[in-house]
Design a protein around this motif. Sequence first.
Motif, short mmCIF file in Angstrom:
data_model
loop_
_atom_site.label_atom_id
_atom_site.label_comp_id
_atom_site.label_asym_id
_atom_site.label_seq_id
_atom_site.Cartn_x
_atom_site.Cartn_y
_atom_site.Cartn_z
N PRO A 88 0.29 -1.26 -0.28
CA PRO A 88 0.68 0.09 0.29
C PRO A 88 1.15 0.84 -0.32
O PRO A 88 1.98 1.09 0.83
N CYS A 145 -4.82 -0.90 0.03
CA CYS A 145 -5.60 -1.78 0.23
C CYS A 145 -6.31 -1.74 0.84
O CYS A 145 -7.49 -0.59 0.93
N ALA A 164 -8.02 -3.83 2.70
CA ALA A 164 -8.66 -4.26 4.53
C ALA A 164 -9.51 -3.62 4.95
O ALA A 164 -8.58 -1.96 4.66
N THR A 207 -8.68 -2.90 8.16
CA THR A 207 -7.77 -2.20 9.33
C THR A 207 -6.99 -0.77 8.68
O THR A 207 -6.84 0.48 9.04
N ALA A 208 -7.09 -0.33 7.22
CA ALA A 208 -6.70 0.96 6.69
C ALA A 208 -7.38 2.28 7.17
O ALA A 208 -7.43 2.67 7.58
N ALA A 228 -9.73 1.95 9.77
CA ALA A 228 -9.55 1.85 11.09
C ALA A 228 -8.89 3.10 11.27
O ALA A 228 -8.43 3.84 12.69
N GLU A 229 -7.20 2.71 10.09
CA GLU A 229 -5.96 4.05 10.70
C GLU A 229 -6.09 4.88 11.33
O GLU A 229 -5.78 5.53 11.41
N MET A 242 -8.49 6.24 13.77
CA MET A 242 -7.81 6.40 15.12
C MET A 242 -6.23 7.82 14.67
O MET A 242 -5.93 8.87 15.49
N ALA A 271 -14.26 -2.21 16.31
CA ALA A 271 -13.37 -2.98 17.28
C ALA A 271 -12.13 -2.84 16.99
O ALA A 271 -10.98 -2.92 18.28
N TYR A 272 -11.25 -2.05 15.39
CA TYR A 272 -10.31 -2.13 15.62
C TYR A 272 -9.90 -0.78 16.72
O TYR A 272 -8.37 -0.66 17.37
#
Lengths: 449, 449
Positions: free
Chosen positions: B98, B131, B133, B135-136, B138-139, B142, B248-249
Amino acid sequence: MQLLNAPGTRDCLPDEAIARKRILDTIKATFERYGYSPLETPAIERFDVLSSKYAGGDEILKETFRVHDQGQRELGLRYDLTVPFARVVGMNPQLKMPFKRYQVDKVWRDGPISKARYREFWQADVDIVGCAAMTADAELLMLAVDVFTKLGLVPVIRVNNRKILEGLAQLEGLEDKKDAVIIALDKLDKLKREDVLEELAGITGKDKAESILGRFTVQGTNEQILDALPQDNELLQQGISELREVLAYCAGADNNDKQSIINTQSTKDKHLANNKHLANPIVIDTTLARGLSYYTGTIFEIILPGSEVKSSVGGGGRYDKMIQDFLGGNQQFPAVGISFGVDRIYDAMGGADKKTTAKAYIIHFKNPQAGFDLAKQLRAAMINTDLDLVGRGPSKCLQYAQSQGIPFVLFLGEEELAQKKVRIKDMTSGTEDTVGVADAIARIIGSQD
Amino acid sequence: MQLLNAPGTRDCLPDEAIARKRILDTIKATFERYGYSPLETPAIERFDVLSSKYAGGDEILKETFRVHDQGQRELGLRYDLTVPFARVVGMNPQLKMPFKRYQVDKVWRDGPISKARYREFWQADVDIVGCAAMTADAELLMLAVDVFTKLGLVPVIRVNNRKILEGLAQLEGLEDKKDAVIIALDKLDKLKREDVLEELAGITGKDKAESILGRFTVQGTNEQILDALPQDNELLQQGISELREVLAYCAGADNNDKQSIINTQSTKDKHLANNKHLANPIVIDTTLARGLSYYTGTIFEIILPGSEVKSSVGGGGRYDKMIQDFLGGNQQFPAVGISFGVDRIYDAMGGADKKTTAKAYIIHFKNPQAGFDLAKQLRAAMINTDLDLVGRGPSKCLQYAQSQGIPFVLFLGEEELAQKKVRIKDMTSGTEDTVGVADAIARIIGSQD
């Protein structure tokens, strides 16, 4: 649609952008260290401001990008940061003088394109308006030395004073030809002495050309050069006295006795770059003219003798009339400034950096939650941290971290998680260790990389 | 020449520029903390890139500033940072995925002008391409919370997923009217429920409108909202599952049990701002639509409930198709990003700062050499320092320092010089002391100002 940049423009991918940002951050921090404040002006200006008689002049106007809004107003992209500065000074009479401002920003010129010449480029300008005293000129020279020292470069600053050039022209009875003489002398930098002599002879006759060249190319210490100059008219006296004052401030109270021993003609020699304790990086060069621009007193040009970059990386001088001429009216706006050539400094610094500023990369074996939790701890410790977001296998992740030049990789397998530890790999040495998170953080922070 | 800015543009004098620079520096540092790298693209783009079918769309194209070079090429000023990002991705197949990049830069739109709307303004964009997913997503959430926390602001992030909106429209048999429904729902933010109901009824009939509004305005914790949503089609199932994963992340491994107790409908209440320990600043809002833009999954919008600034200070989402559509070809470029509204954040931070970052001002009683020597010591100690360059009397100097808001003034009279000391005046308390230079430096560094 063709996937292309506009002609003469380019993208800076992260490896270039990171290196450039580091330079710009250092420059800005040093400007603020000396009490200069940031000013922002728009990229778009009214065309009549850009084309005002006392602005950039005809040559630069031809290269001005024209912009129109929906109201068909005549607008343009700024070609420098000085005209906007003068406009801001004129529009804000409430500004307290002296006004010390910097602006680090892009400018646009629609000129011929070459490898080293883009149509969109950075300028880093720092100016004082409202101070006629030589303290201002001296402060800017000290600031310039500091900027390059902080960047790890060894500058030499050639200084001169326009009044000396004009005084010498007056002395030779060449006031009507002084522009042509100055243009010819300005070429001593690039041409052989004989060629400049020939050009001068064409303007002034052979005898006078010899005499002028003799007066202008005195060699020796700053003091020897100043002593050798004639003082036969007021311009010469003023110019010499101003230069002496500027140099004295720059040398500092403790250093007035240590006169520079640098020979003007050798300022471009490589060996200078090795002398990190250069007694005085500021050297008088009476041939420096800086073209026919609006300068009225001190002028200077910064070179990096030890670098591959042969052209100047910055320059400037005093321009006591330009802002008043630009604004009209009776108020005087004595000013002095420097413009730093960001792109040349970038080249002198060796160009591109790594592709990321991340110092750590987390490989979490498809347990992103554990990865995020560790990343949170590292980031709280001020460590720039990246992690596997895609969910790849460890060897692909390692390749990615390697390709980005990230110095530490942290493995977070089941075993490490159970022990509340991480396996840390130093990508430079290749060594691996299983340690607690606090130890990993300490190691990354303690590393030189 | 009239001394005016181009319409819709403005200068930022130092007090504004200093405050803005502080915000931008914090934003950039946080982006890098999360492993994002800077990208620079030119202000000028080819017009056919800006006007490509999958770029900004007709509305934005009308507001694009046209630029012509001397070769009469059709060029324009960029109106956002996403189109240049997509172009760079297309032109640089060597980029490792990514690709996490940020760009903080100006954009131009030739639209209507108002007090809060300029034609030249900042955007701060951070995006991941390559990416798919969660996760990206969520990041980035944050990261957004971290940016505002570092700025001392308390954000609430409303999140939703386009698949939920489209799944609900499908469920109601309204696929052909889904754009109109989404536009109507998007107004729940600004209009009364009855007014939105009326608009919806005009599209879907009264009964369906009630049913839709009922489904979309569930209140409760994130978990309660997700539980109440129907799961009758694949889009709904996917959207709900993606949202659950992202949340959740963000909650973190330790916090999965502590469910947010924030009521969606109260996210704009002032009292939230007082709760600095907000259990979870990320709240589901199923009415969030973010217009008809190119989003395909997660969408979010950041508000500052405790601030005077009522509109969103940032937003973004996942756009898995836009770059592929823009570039053509078969390669997929899943992407997710956030754009921060720098000007609104500036307003929320309270606007202008001091006129200088200088912490010390030296008054040297017409002994500039002594002033420079002291300034050199302070600057070497990393203290931003200004001094009298003009050679004014002490009371004029004091007025100047006061007008600039400089917190410490150092007097360097003959007596102090003889004793190798300085008289330091704390401009906030008004107290004065004669101390050694090292003590003065320690006091300035130790001060909160």
